[in-house]
Design a protein around this motif. Structure first.
Motif, PDB file in Angstrom:
ATOM      1  N   GLY A  15      36.838 -48.226  17.180  1.00 19.36           N
ATOM      2  CA  GLY A  15      38.218 -48.688  17.152  1.00 19.36           C
ATOM      3  C   GLY A  15      38.428 -50.173  16.966  1.00 19.36           C
ATOM      4  N   SER A  16      37.484 -50.874  16.318  1.00 21.44           N
ATOM      5  CA  SER A  16      37.726 -52.293  16.043  1.00 21.44           C
ATOM      6  C   SER A  16      38.096 -52.478  14.574  1.00 21.44           C
ATOM      7  CB  SER A  16      36.491 -53.130  16.386  1.00 21.44           C
ATOM      8  OG  SER A  16      35.392 -52.800  15.555  1.00 21.44           O
ATOM      9  N   GLY A  17      38.731 -53.584  14.271  1.00 25.43           N
ATOM     10  CA  GLY A  17      39.155 -53.870  12.910  1.00 25.43           C
ATOM     11  C   GLY A  17      40.082 -55.063  12.899  1.00 25.43           C
ATOM     12  N   VAL A  18      40.788 -55.249  11.785  1.00 23.17           N
ATOM     13  CA  VAL A  18      41.661 -56.411  11.622  1.00 23.17           C
ATOM     14  C   VAL A  18      43.041 -55.957  11.170  1.00 23.17           C
ATOM     15  CG1 VAL A  18      42.071 -58.518  10.284  1.00 23.17           C
ATOM     16  CG2 VAL A  18      39.781 -58.018  11.146  1.00 23.17           C
ATOM     17  N   LEU A  64      31.353 -53.352  23.705  1.00 23.38           N
ATOM     18  CA  LEU A  64      32.004 -52.619  22.626  1.00 23.38           C
ATOM     19  C   LEU A  64      30.935 -52.167  21.636  1.00 23.38           C
ATOM     20  CD1 LEU A  64      34.460 -51.697  20.914  1.00 23.38           C
ATOM     21  CD2 LEU A  64      34.551 -54.026  19.975  1.00 23.38           C
ATOM     22  N   LEU A  65      30.923 -50.868  21.333  1.00 23.81           N
ATOM     23  CA  LEU A  65      30.022 -50.303  20.338  1.00 23.81           C
ATOM     24  C   LEU A  65      30.872 -49.775  19.182  1.00 23.81           C
ATOM     25  CD1 LEU A  65      27.812 -48.048  22.684  1.00 23.81           C
ATOM     26  CD2 LEU A  65      27.600 -50.509  22.269  1.00 23.81           C
ATOM     27  N   ASP A  66      30.535 -50.168  17.964  1.00 24.11           N
ATOM     28  CA  ASP A  66      31.331 -49.693  16.836  1.00 24.11           C
ATOM     29  C   ASP A  66      30.533 -49.786  15.546  1.00 24.11           C
ATOM     30  OD1 ASP A  66      33.501 -48.601  15.552  1.00 24.11           O
ATOM     31  OD2 ASP A  66      34.758 -50.385  15.656  1.00 24.11           O
ATOM     32  N   CYS A  67      31.083 -49.181  14.508  1.00 22.42           N
ATOM     33  CA  CYS A  67      30.550 -49.255  13.150  1.00 22.42           C
ATOM     34  C   CYS A  67      31.486 -50.141  12.331  1.00 22.42           C
ATOM     35  CB  CYS A  67      30.450 -47.869  12.528  1.00 22.42           C
ATOM     36  SG  CYS A  67      29.411 -46.706  13.433  1.00 22.42           S
ATOM     37  N   VAL A  68      30.985 -51.262  11.852  1.00 23.94           N
ATOM     38  CA  VAL A  68      31.786 -52.190  11.055  1.00 23.94           C
ATOM     39  C   VAL A  68      30.987 -52.599   9.828  1.00 23.94           C
ATOM     40  CG1 VAL A  68      33.008 -53.072  13.087  1.00 23.94           C
ATOM     41  CG2 VAL A  68      30.959 -54.240  12.286  1.00 23.94           C
ATOM     42  N   GLY A  69      31.669 -53.240   8.891  1.00 19.58           N
ATOM     43  CA  GLY A  69      31.010 -53.657   7.671  1.00 19.58           C
ATOM     44  C   GLY A  69      30.327 -55.008   7.807  1.00 19.58           C
ATOM     45  N   ASP A  70      29.372 -55.240   6.929  1.00 20.75           N
ATOM     46  CA  ASP A  70      28.745 -56.560   6.806  1.00 20.75           C
ATOM     47  C   ASP A  70      29.585 -57.356   5.811  1.00 20.75           C
ATOM     48  OD1 ASP A  70      27.058 -58.694   6.893  1.00 20.75           O
ATOM     49  OD2 ASP A  70      25.490 -57.796   5.643  1.00 20.75           O
ATOM     50  N   ASP A  71      30.802 -57.686   6.235  1.00 22.81           N
ATOM     51  CA  ASP A  71      31.781 -58.296   5.345  1.00 22.81           C
ATOM     52  C   ASP A  71      32.577 -59.347   6.099  1.00 22.81           C
ATOM     53  OD1 ASP A  71      33.405 -56.684   6.969  1.00 22.81           O
ATOM     54  OD2 ASP A  71      33.607 -55.120   5.459  1.00 22.81           O
ATOM     55  N   GLY A  72      33.444 -60.022   5.379  1.00 23.96           N
ATOM     56  CA  GLY A  72      34.222 -61.092   6.002  1.00 23.96           C
ATOM     57  C   GLY A  72      35.151 -60.589   7.083  1.00 23.96           C
ATOM     58  N   ILE A  73      35.713 -59.397   6.893  1.00 22.47           N
ATOM     59  CA  ILE A  73      36.589 -58.825   7.910  1.00 22.47           C
ATOM     60  C   ILE A  73      35.780 -58.511   9.171  1.00 22.47           C
ATOM     61  CG2 ILE A  73      38.102 -56.888   8.441  1.00 22.47           C
ATOM     62  CD1 ILE A  73      39.262 -58.881   6.483  1.00 22.47           C
ATOM     63  N   PHE A  88      29.326 -57.330  22.076  1.00 26.54           N
ATOM     64  CA  PHE A  88      29.597 -56.470  20.928  1.00 26.54           C
ATOM     65  C   PHE A  88      28.285 -56.033  20.286  1.00 26.54           C
ATOM     66  CE2 PHE A  88      31.642 -56.294  16.450  1.00 26.54           C
ATOM     67  CZ  PHE A  88      31.872 -54.941  16.577  1.00 26.54           C
ATOM     68  N   HIS A  89      28.142 -54.706  20.110  1.00 24.33           N
ATOM     69  CA  HIS A  89      26.938 -54.143  19.499  1.00 24.33           C
ATOM     70  C   HIS A  89      27.355 -53.301  18.295  1.00 24.33           C
ATOM     71  CE1 HIS A  89      24.391 -55.412  22.846  1.00 24.33           C
ATOM     72  NE2 HIS A  89      25.383 -55.019  23.651  1.00 24.33           N
ATOM     73  N   PRO A  90      27.431 -53.917  17.106  1.00 22.44           N
ATOM     74  CA  PRO A  90      27.879 -53.170  15.932  1.00 22.44           C
ATOM     75  C   PRO A  90      26.729 -52.493  15.184  1.00 22.44           C
ATOM     76  CG  PRO A  90      27.712 -55.499  15.396  1.00 22.44           C
ATOM     77  CD  PRO A  90      27.322 -55.365  16.853  1.00 22.44           C
ATOM     78  N   VAL A  91      27.072 -51.389  14.545  1.00 20.36           N
ATOM     79  CA  VAL A  91      26.231 -50.736  13.546  1.00 20.36           C
ATOM     80  C   VAL A  91      26.880 -51.002  12.195  1.00 20.36           C
ATOM     81  CG1 VAL A  91      25.429 -48.511  12.654  1.00 20.36           C
ATOM     82  CG2 VAL A  91      25.429 -48.944  15.117  1.00 20.36           C
ATOM     83  N   ILE A  92      26.085 -51.372  11.193  1.00 24.64           N
ATOM     84  CA  ILE A  92      26.652 -51.696   9.892  1.00 24.64           C
ATOM     85  C   ILE A  92      27.030 -50.423   9.143  1.00 24.64           C
ATOM     86  CG2 ILE A  92      26.236 -52.789   7.660  1.00 24.64           C
ATOM     87  CD1 ILE A  92      26.587 -54.694  10.046  1.00 24.64           C
ATOM     88  N   SER A  93      28.295 -50.373   8.722  1.00 21.50           N
ATOM     89  CA  SER A  93      28.803 -49.252   7.938  1.00 21.50           C
ATOM     90  C   SER A  93      28.902 -49.668   6.474  1.00 21.50           C
ATOM     91  CB  SER A  93      30.186 -48.825   8.436  1.00 21.50           C
ATOM     92  OG  SER A  93      30.797 -47.932   7.519  1.00 21.50           O
ATOM     93  N   PRO A  94      28.383 -48.859   5.556  1.00 27.05           N
ATOM     94  CA  PRO A  94      28.493 -49.208   4.132  1.00 27.05           C
ATOM     95  C   PRO A  94      29.933 -49.180   3.623  1.00 27.05           C
ATOM     96  CG  PRO A  94      27.620 -46.979   4.404  1.00 27.05           C
ATOM     97  CD  PRO A  94      27.649 -47.600   5.767  1.00 27.05           C
ATOM     98  N   ALA A  95      30.817 -48.541   4.369  1.00 28.41           N
ATOM     99  CA  ALA A  95      32.215 -48.451   3.935  1.00 28.41           C
ATOM    100  C   ALA A  95      33.004 -49.714   4.257  1.00 28.41           C
ATOM    101  CB  ALA A  95      32.884 -47.248   4.595  1.00 28.41           C
ATOM    102  N   GLY A  96      32.431 -50.605   5.063  1.00 30.72           N
ATOM    103  CA  GLY A  96      33.137 -51.825   5.428  1.00 30.72           C
ATOM    104  C   GLY A  96      33.933 -51.686   6.708  1.00 30.72           C
ATOM    105  N   THR A  97      34.658 -52.732   7.040  1.00 28.76           N
ATOM    106  CA  THR A  97      35.391 -52.823   8.305  1.00 28.76           C
ATOM    107  C   THR A  97      36.829 -52.325   8.131  1.00 28.76           C
ATOM    108  OG1 THR A  97      34.062 -54.765   8.865  1.00 28.76           O
ATOM    109  CG2 THR A  97      36.064 -54.394  10.157  1.00 28.76           C
ATOM    110  N   ARG A  98      37.307 -51.577   9.113  1.00 31.40           N
ATOM    111  CA  ARG A  98      38.656 -51.014   9.061  1.00 31.40           C
ATOM    112  C   ARG A  98      39.727 -52.113   9.069  1.00 31.40           C
ATOM    113  NH1 ARG A  98      36.236 -49.234  13.518  1.00 31.40           N
ATOM    114  NH2 ARG A  98      34.782 -47.518  13.125  1.00 31.40           N
TER     115      ARG A  98
END
Length: 306
Positions: A15-18, A64-73, A88-98
């Motif tokens: 549930g993280s994003g911008v 916080l555990l989440d899947c986010v992109g390796d991107d500017g967002i 914060f412990h993210p897993v990199i998602s190929p779809a990018g950040t929400r």
């Protein structure tokens, strides 16, 4: 019950994003080729991020555990969590950040366009989340599709779980597993409308929840428990201490205040009053940046007789 080796009071999953916030004079916006607005701003957070930030500001130990992109967002999310002292412990998602685009009118009311970009087959590896869940007093699960696959492990671990269904109408299949496999369920009365009470009863009857909370904005919130009868108990809203600027994140702040009370062992109606205070406080600044401190929360509760 707290264990001696607990490292976290709360682990938030997903549930993280911008948010991109566009301020307009009124909703709905006029149909036009071009509408002049004030400065367009970007605020990292989203539902899980806001709960993590809100509970951390209240002095709880949070991850916080989440899947986010390796991107500017995604970098904006990482920085916001670091600034808020959230682990914060993210897993990199190929779809990018929400992302979401939120239209906010002059009264702080909003309309959100949510970018649910996670692919259906996105998963968080067990070796990533299990070590953290094992050391949590409580887990709050956002309604991301990948998060539903953690429930079997959560039940085996015996960790209490909460979730926020937001504006679920009781019909959409996506929300049902979260509703029926969580111990504490939050939802917005905006989704079910006149059917809110019936939906609260259904969640208690068919699921494992012992408490269901329906938030209703300026009308306050309603609490229904397994041992409290069939009629939800009403908890009035709290007037903000300053003018309303932005209602984005008010529901997440309510959840944060409620969980703070719950982990302190407070009765459920006290938890709801703490949630109401936190939610009102959140409306007084843009982008979910008004994070109430425990001192201010408890002082306001004491002043209100809570």
């Amino acid at each position: 019950m707290s264990r001696q080796n607990d490292r976290y009071d709360i682990v938030v999953v997903g549930g993280s994003g911008v948010d991109t916030v566009i301020r307009v004079d009124a909703l709905p916006v006029p149909l036009a080729d071009s509408v002049h607005v004030g400065p367009i701003e970007e605020w990292p957070g989203h539902t899980g991020g806001n709960v993590a930030l809100g509970t951390r500001a209240l002095g709880l130990r949070v991850a916080l555990l989440d899947c986010v992109g390796d991107d500017g967002i995604g970098a904006l999310v990482r920085q916001r969590m670091a600034d808020g002292d959230v682990e914060f412990h993210p897993v990199i998602s190929p779809a990018g950040t929400r992302r979401a685009v939120n239209l906010v009118d002059a009264t702080g009311r909003r309309m959100s366009f949510y970018d649910s970009r996670d692919p259906a087959d996105l998963r968080m590896p067990r070796e990533h989340y299990l070590p953290r869940l094992r050391h949590a007093r409580h887990v709050h699960v956002s309604i991301m599709n990948f998060a539903r696959f953690l429930y079997d492990d959560l039940e085996e671990l015996g960790v209490p779980v909460s979730t926020d269904l937001h504006d679920w109408d009781g019909l959409a299949d996506h929300h049902r597993e979260f509703a029926l496999r969580s111990d504490l369920v939050f939802l917005s009365a905006a989704g079910a409308g006149d059917g809110t009470t019936a939906l609260m009863r259904e969640i208690l009857r068919e699921g494992r929840a012992r408490t269901v909370v329906a938030t209703a904005g300026a009308d306050g919130s309603y609490v229904l428990t397994r041992d409290g009868g069939s009629t939800p108990r009403h908890v009035p809203a709290v007037a903000p201490h300053a003018p309303v600027v932005d209602t984005n994140g008010a529901g997440d702040a309510y959840v944060s205040g409620f969980l703070y009370g719950r982990l302190a062992g407070e009765p459920v109606l006290t938890c709801a009053r703490l949630g109401a205070i936190s939610g009102a406080h959140a409306c007084t600044a843009p982008g979910s940046t008004a994070l109430i401190t425990p001192e201010a929360l408890l002082a306001t509760a004491a002043g209100a007789g809570g």
